[in-house]
Scaffold this active site. Structure first.
Site, short mmCIF file in Angstrom:
data_model
loop_
_atom_site.label_atom_id
_atom_site.label_comp_id
_atom_site.label_asym_id
_atom_site.label_seq_id
_atom_site.Cartn_x
_atom_site.Cartn_y
_atom_site.Cartn_z
CD GLU A 22 30.71 -11.79 -24.07
OE1 GLU A 22 30.19 -12.41 -25.02
OE2 GLU A 22 30.51 -10.57 -23.86
CG HIS B 190 35.34 -3.03 -18.90
ND1 HIS B 190 35.13 -3.80 -20.01
CD2 HIS B 190 36.08 -3.79 -18.05
CE1 HIS B 190 35.71 -4.98 -19.85
NE2 HIS B 190 36.29 -4.99 -18.67
CB SER C 100 30.33 -0.39 -18.86
OG SER C 100 31.06 0.38 -19.79
CB CYS D 73 23.28 -3.72 -20.73
SG CYS D 73 24.70 -4.58 -20.02
CG HIS E 117 36.34 -8.61 -23.62
ND1 HIS E 117 35.27 -9.21 -23.02
CD2 HIS E 117 36.07 -7.27 -23.62
CE1 HIS E 117 34.38 -8.29 -22.67
NE2 HIS E 117 34.86 -7.11 -23.02
#
Length: 284
Positions: free
Chosen positions: A130, A40, A269, A12, A128
């Site tokens: 984020e 990841h 990813s 992305c 996580h």
């Protein structure tokens, strides 16, 4: 046997930005530190390690006075920026613009909720990267909800503002919102914001079409990729002969007996070069 790589698969924008920033710094200095895995995917992490990128955790920051440290696309909580300033660390901030905008929205929402004794709730995976950054915008007070059971931690008699981790499933988010509505008292002050990345949401629909078009689908992703596991499970619903692999070494010959077409896709990813390696191994 026809072998096709999904044209829509791969990094992305946020990951492209972070890896580009790392490669640019490494081309100048030959070394750079990164807070956590930049992406990841262990194969890509290893590639960048060979270029001089060293993955560190927060405990190592006091050793890095005067050094440069990359903040990956997942973002970081405000405490990380304060620590870096105190230690004289130069941050290369590659936070995804979508994540950064969400951090700012949550901070604004948190300031509003403090004035009315309200709560911030974040739909996401506990721990996580984020989510850690998002929770930091609330001084660690946000309620993290990943399952309906977590809703027991919300006081529905108080105002509630709900946000989602950018890479979560939109369908699961809508289910969580419906579950919250079923618990709300009359005239409750509750607002849910749509903060899921459109790239992630649209990716599922694109992948469904691709998965239906092949006999076998190989989904390439890192074992710790939340986006990868979500998209893999989505694929399996429409193409039962979907296999999750980390790289070409995971291929098993029996998967392809009597198969006429194989599709190769991956998470946001997953690097393109890794999917191409899988395709090349299949041809061999």
């Amino acid at each position: 046997m026809e072998i096709r790589i999904d044209d829509n698969a791969g990094y992305c924008f946020g990951v492209v930005k972070a890896i580009g920033a790392a490669e640019e710094e490494l081309s100048h200095d030959g070394s750079l530190y990164c807070l956590g895995d930049i992406v990841h995917n262990s194969a890509e992490v290893e590639r960048l390690r060979n270029l001089g990128l060293e993955v560190i955790d927060h405990q190592r920051l006091p050793e890095l006075t005067g050094k440069k440290v990359l903040i990956r696309a997942h973002g970081e909580p405000p405490a990380t920026y304060r620590t870096a300033e105190q230690l004289g660390i130069r941050l290369i901030d590659a936070t995804c613009p979508i994540v950064l905008a969400l951090q700012q929205r949550i901070r604004k929402g948190y300031d509003e909720m403090r004035r009315v004794n309200g709560q911030i709730v974040i739909f996401g995976k506990p721990g996580h990267a984020e989510v850690v950054g998002l929770t930091g915008q609330t001084d660690g007070s946000a309620v993290i909800a990943s399952t309906p059971d977590d809703l027991d931690n919300i006081d529905f008699s108080r105002p509630v503002r709900l946000y989602s981790q950018t890479t979560k499933s939109r369908e699961e988010y809508q289910q969580l919102i419906a579950n919250i509505h079923s618990r709300l008292p009359q005239e409750a002050d509750f607002v849910a914001y749509d903060t899921i990345c459109n790239r992630v949401a649209n990716r599922a629909r694109e992948l469904e079409t691709f998965a239906r078009s092949v006999n076998v689908l190989l989904f390439v992703a890192g074992a710790n990729s939340s986006n990868g596991h979500y998209l893999y499970e989505y694929c399996r619903k429409v193409q039962p002969r979907t296999h999750f692999i980390a790289d070409a070494a995971d291929l098993q010959r029996e998967w392809f007996d009597g198969v006429h077409s194989v599709g190769i896709s991956g998470a946001t990813s997953t690097p393109r070069w890794l999917m191409e390696e899988v395709a090349e191994r299949l041809k061999q």
